[in-house]
Every structure is written in structure tokens, then in C-alpha cells.
Motif scaffolding. Structure first.
Motif, PDB file in Angstrom:
ATOM      1  N   ASN A  65      14.257  -4.170   4.026  1.00  0.00           N
ATOM      2  CA  ASN A  65      14.514  -4.299   5.448  1.00  0.00           C
ATOM      3  C   ASN A  65      14.110  -5.896   5.453  1.00  0.00           C
ATOM      4  O   ASN A  65      12.971  -6.401   5.248  1.00  0.00           O
ATOM      5  N   THR A  66      15.007  -6.827   5.953  1.00  0.00           N
ATOM      6  CA  THR A  66      14.995  -8.200   5.905  1.00  0.00           C
ATOM      7  C   THR A  66      15.028  -8.827   7.203  1.00  0.00           C
ATOM      8  O   THR A  66      15.784  -8.271   8.142  1.00  0.00           O
ATOM      9  N   TYR A  67      14.055  -9.678   7.256  1.00  0.00           N
ATOM     10  CA  TYR A  67      13.854 -10.353   8.723  1.00  0.00           C
ATOM     11  C   TYR A  67      13.879 -11.896   8.636  1.00  0.00           C
ATOM     12  O   TYR A  67      13.232 -12.405   7.961  1.00  0.00           O
ATOM     13  N   ASP A  68      15.215 -12.180   9.118  1.00  0.00           N
ATOM     14  CA  ASP A  68      15.571 -13.854   9.016  1.00  0.00           C
ATOM     15  C   ASP A  68      15.289 -14.447  10.476  1.00  0.00           C
ATOM     16  O   ASP A  68      16.118 -14.040  11.521  1.00  0.00           O
ATOM     17  N   ARG A  69      14.557 -15.509  10.447  1.00  0.00           N
ATOM     18  CA  ARG A  69      14.373 -16.188  11.845  1.00  0.00           C
ATOM     19  C   ARG A  69      15.713 -16.630  12.427  1.00  0.00           C
ATOM     20  O   ARG A  69      16.345 -17.132  11.670  1.00  0.00           O
TER      21      ARG A  69
ATOM     22  N   ALA B 271       0.729  -1.045   0.010  1.00  0.00           N
ATOM     23  CA  ALA B 271      -0.022   0.020  -0.024  1.00  0.00           C
ATOM     24  C   ALA B 271       0.871   1.313  -0.065  1.00  0.00           C
ATOM     25  O   ALA B 271       1.960   1.145   0.418  1.00  0.00           O
ATOM     26  N   ALA B 272       0.307   2.492  -0.497  1.00  0.00           N
ATOM     27  CA  ALA B 272       0.964   3.684  -0.444  1.00  0.00           C
ATOM     28  C   ALA B 272       0.322   4.781   0.533  1.00  0.00           C
ATOM     29  O   ALA B 272      -0.615   4.585   0.957  1.00  0.00           O
ATOM     30  N   SER B 273       1.383   5.410   1.230  1.00  0.00           N
ATOM     31  CA  SER B 273       0.659   6.409   2.058  1.00  0.00           C
ATOM     32  C   SER B 273       1.894   7.464   2.345  1.00  0.00           C
ATOM     33  O   SER B 273       3.011   7.087   2.006  1.00  0.00           O
TER      34      SER B 273
ATOM     35  N   HIS C 135      10.284  -6.372   4.022  1.00  0.00           N
ATOM     36  CA  HIS C 135       9.722  -5.057   3.863  1.00  0.00           C
ATOM     37  C   HIS C 135      10.487  -4.289   3.114  1.00  0.00           C
ATOM     38  O   HIS C 135      11.621  -3.498   3.281  1.00  0.00           O
ATOM     39  N   GLU C 136       9.812  -4.024   1.792  1.00  0.00           N
ATOM     40  CA  GLU C 136      10.508  -3.431   0.714  1.00  0.00           C
ATOM     41  C   GLU C 136       9.814  -1.823   0.820  1.00  0.00           C
ATOM     42  O   GLU C 136       8.665  -1.868   0.731  1.00  0.00           O
ATOM     43  N   GLN C 137      10.690  -0.846   0.522  1.00  0.00           N
ATOM     44  CA  GLN C 137      10.114   0.448   0.392  1.00  0.00           C
ATOM     45  C   GLN C 137      10.344   1.041  -1.065  1.00  0.00           C
ATOM     46  O   GLN C 137      11.512   0.894  -1.398  1.00  0.00           O
ATOM     47  N   ASP C 138       9.598   1.525  -1.691  1.00  0.00           N
ATOM     48  CA  ASP C 138       9.792   2.413  -2.973  1.00  0.00           C
ATOM     49  C   ASP C 138       9.246   3.718  -2.595  1.00  0.00           C
ATOM     50  O   ASP C 138       8.090   4.187  -2.641  1.00  0.00           O
TER      51      ASP C 138
ATOM     52  N   ASN D 127       4.837   0.738   0.802  1.00  0.00           N
ATOM     53  CA  ASN D 127       5.393  -0.277   1.739  1.00  0.00           C
ATOM     54  C   ASN D 127       4.802  -1.642   1.001  1.00  0.00           C
ATOM     55  O   ASN D 127       3.712  -1.926   0.956  1.00  0.00           O
ATOM     56  N   HIS D 128       5.843  -2.646   1.015  1.00  0.00           N
ATOM     57  CA  HIS D 128       5.496  -3.982   0.599  1.00  0.00           C
ATOM     58  C   HIS D 128       6.083  -4.913   1.699  1.00  0.00           C
ATOM     59  O   HIS D 128       7.423  -4.921   1.976  1.00  0.00           O
ATOM     60  N   HIS D 129       5.389  -5.592   2.335  1.00  0.00           N
ATOM     61  CA  HIS D 129       5.497  -6.555   3.148  1.00  0.00           C
ATOM     62  C   HIS D 129       5.302  -8.102   2.703  1.00  0.00           C
ATOM     63  O   HIS D 129       4.114  -8.391   2.145  1.00  0.00           O
ATOM     64  N   GLU D 130       6.209  -8.942   2.666  1.00  0.00           N
ATOM     65  CA  GLU D 130       6.083 -10.292   1.892  1.00  0.00           C
ATOM     66  C   GLU D 130       6.566 -11.381   2.992  1.00  0.00           C
ATOM     67  O   GLU D 130       7.633 -11.152   3.469  1.00  0.00           O
TER      68      GLU D 130
END
Length: 309
Positions: A216-220, A157-159, A192-195, A181-184
Motif C-alpha cells: 500500500n503506497t501513500y504519496d503526498r 511487526a507480526a500479528s 505499508h508492505e505486508q507479507d 506489517n512493515h511501515h516505512e
């Protein structure tokens, strides 16, 4: 009679599919919880004109982030981020996910947010991600559908948002960050990618100075690395539940919210740190604590009637 029966069957099937989709959405949101090694990467990309020289690549590593469910209801999931850096636990940002939510607090500029009401048809099946800062102050909100297709699970989504913490202390050449914001969900955690576009907003007009890419990368990782964050949250979560309660009152009572950067030459985070310490030390509890929280938010909000009580 047959037509009525077929209509009823179609309605039941449609309802069942909607419930299945809702369960998938909730699972994806909660799948972002856990203990993660995190990497934050940003680089400016396309300048608006040749006079602007893009800033270089930034990468932040060697941090661990714990994400937990702070509150949950049928159509709401609140995720709390806790950052562990150099042995310290820092209350990080908060995600408040709300299903088919029609009321957003949209950032305008200069520390001011305006309440926006969306039609029910527009948000059908969507989730609003409401993002709040370290003191649960407003940041940005966006509404979109969680997509589950081709083995992927993502939301985008955009904001508009104020300047991020990584920049507002070092620059003032723009006043709005337009974010996509792109959360996957990934095999090892989430990303969490941002353009983004860095915008100067004045006199009702927007001027983009440069674009930015963020990943932003989240690795368990082993849950034992987040033991300190889990213990910290157990000790402090009741205080922050109270803080969110009074922020919610503030949002409900006002069509716009404007926050002052400092009161008595002190930023909000210092005032909230002092209150949190008093609550943790049991020097301030019950009604007296709630009164102080409400009074602090009242001081920092420029609105005259906050509706806090």
C-alpha cells in the motif's frame, strides 16, 4: 566519588539518548499524516500445496486518503484515516500507537480476541500499533521498535488478524490472516508492505493455505484534495472520540472480546451509521448519545458483562 559521578553522567547520557529516540519515533509516526494519493496492491504467492490455485493480482488506484492525528499524549498517538473515493468521504481504519505498552488484544479466530500481557523488558523502547476498523472495532495489534538507521525510518511487526474487508465478503476458506506489517517513511510519503499467510485455525492447529504480498503506497499530494475529508472530520470527530471511549472500556473490562457479525440481521457498521447520523443531526446528544453507543456495543459483543456504563 568519581565512580558515582561517572555513573550519573552515563545515566544522564542514556536518558538523553532515549528521549532523542522517542522524539524520532513520534516524528516518524506523525510523518505518515497528510493528504495522499493511495495505491493498494495484493497478490497471492506461494500455495501450500498443488491443489490450491493462487488468486490473481489486484490493484486499487484513483483514491485519496487523508491521515490526521485524532488524539495525542506523551506516549500515545492516534492516527485516523479518511478515504476519499468518487467524491465521498469514508471513515477508514484507525492506528493507535502506544509506547512501551504491555497489554495487547490478540486475535484468536472466529471474531474473538484475547488479552495478552507482555513483560516490561520485552516492550522496552517499542511501540504497539493497535489497528481498528471503520467502526473502531478491533482488528490486530503488534509491538516492535521503530528503526532509524542508514537514512531509513521503519517499523515491522507480526500479528494475527481476521480476514480483511477486501476478502471476508467473498470467501471463507480460511479464518486467520497472519500478517507481517512493515511501515516505512519514504521521500514522497510512506509505504505499508505486508507479507501475509492465510491460515485455517482449528482444534489448536494452524494450516497455511497460501501466502500473500501486499503493498500500500501513500504519496503526498496537494492538501486541497483532502478539503472535504478535513471538513468531515471536524464535524464528526467528537462522535468517534466517544465511540473509542466505550471501546476502551470494553477492552479494559474483559480478558477476551467476541463480536457478533450481525444483530437483528444488521451489521455493526449500519448500526453505527445510524447513531452517527443522529449525532450529526443533533437528534441524539449528551448522556443519551453515550448511552446509545454503550448499548450498541453491548449488543454486538457476545460477552455478558461488558463493563460499559
Amino acid at each position: 566519588m568519581k565512580r558515582l559521578f561517572l555513573f550519573a553522567m552515563a545515566f544522564v547520557a542514556q536518558h538523553s539518548m532515549a528521549q532523542q529516540k522517542l522524539s524520532q519515533d513520534k516524528a516518524a509516526i506523525k510523518n505518515m499524516c497528510g493528504c495522499h494519493e493511495v495505491t493498494f496492491e495484493y497478490t497471492e504467492t506461494f500455495p501450500a500445496d498443488s491443489t490450491y490455485k493462487p488468486k490473481g493480482y489486484k490493484k486499487i488506484t484513483d483514491a485519496v486518503e487523508y491521515i490526521t492525528v485524532a488524539a495525542e499524549g506523551d506516549k500515545r498517538i492516534v492516527l485516523q484515516h479518511l478515504l476519499i473515493a468518487e467524491g465521498d468521504v469514508i471513515k477508514h481504519w484507525t492506528e493507535d500507537w502506544q509506547y512501551e505498552n504491555q497489554t495487547l488484544l490478540a486475535f484468536d479466530k472466529d471474531n474473538t480476541w484475547k488479552k495478552v500481557q507482555l513483560p516490561a523488558a520485552q516492550v522496552k523502547g517499542q511501540w504497539t500499533q493497535k489497528v481498528f476498523g471503520v467502526d473502531d472495532e478491533p482488528r490486530y495489534e503488534g509491538s516492535a521498535t521503530w528503526v532509524h538507521a542508514d537514512g531509513r525510518h521503519y517499523w515491522e511487526a507480526a500479528s494475527d488478524a481476521p480476514l480483511p474487508r477486501r476478502e471476508y465478503t467473498t470467501r471463507n476458506d480460511y479464518n486467520v490472516l497472519h500478517r507481517i506489517n512493515h511501515h516505512e517513511i519514504t521521500a514522497t510519503g510512506s509505504v505499508h508492505e505486508q507479507d501475509n499467510k492465510k491460515v485455517v485455525r482449528a482444534d489448536g492447529k494452524d494450516k497455511v493455505i497460501v501466502q500473500e504480498k501486499g503493498v500500500n503506497t501513500y504519496d503526498r499530494t496537494d492538501e486541497s484534495k483532502c478539503a472535504a475529508a478535513k471538513a468531515w472530520w471536524e464535524q464528526h470527530k467528537q462522535f468517534w472520540a466517544l465511540v473509542r471511549k466505550y471501546w476502551d472500556q470494553l477492552y479494559a473490562a474483559n480478558t477476551f472480546v467476541t463480536l457478533q457479525k450481525k444483530v437483528n440481521n444488521e451489521p455493526l457498521y449500519k448500526a453505527m451509521n445510524a447513531l452517527e447520523k443522529k449525532a450529526f443531526d443533533k437528534a441524539l446528544t449528551g448522556a443519551a448519545l453515550e448511552k446509545e453507543i454503550a448499548a450498541t456495543l453491548q449488543q454486538f459483543a457476545a460477552n455478558k458483562d461488558m463493563g460499559l456504563k
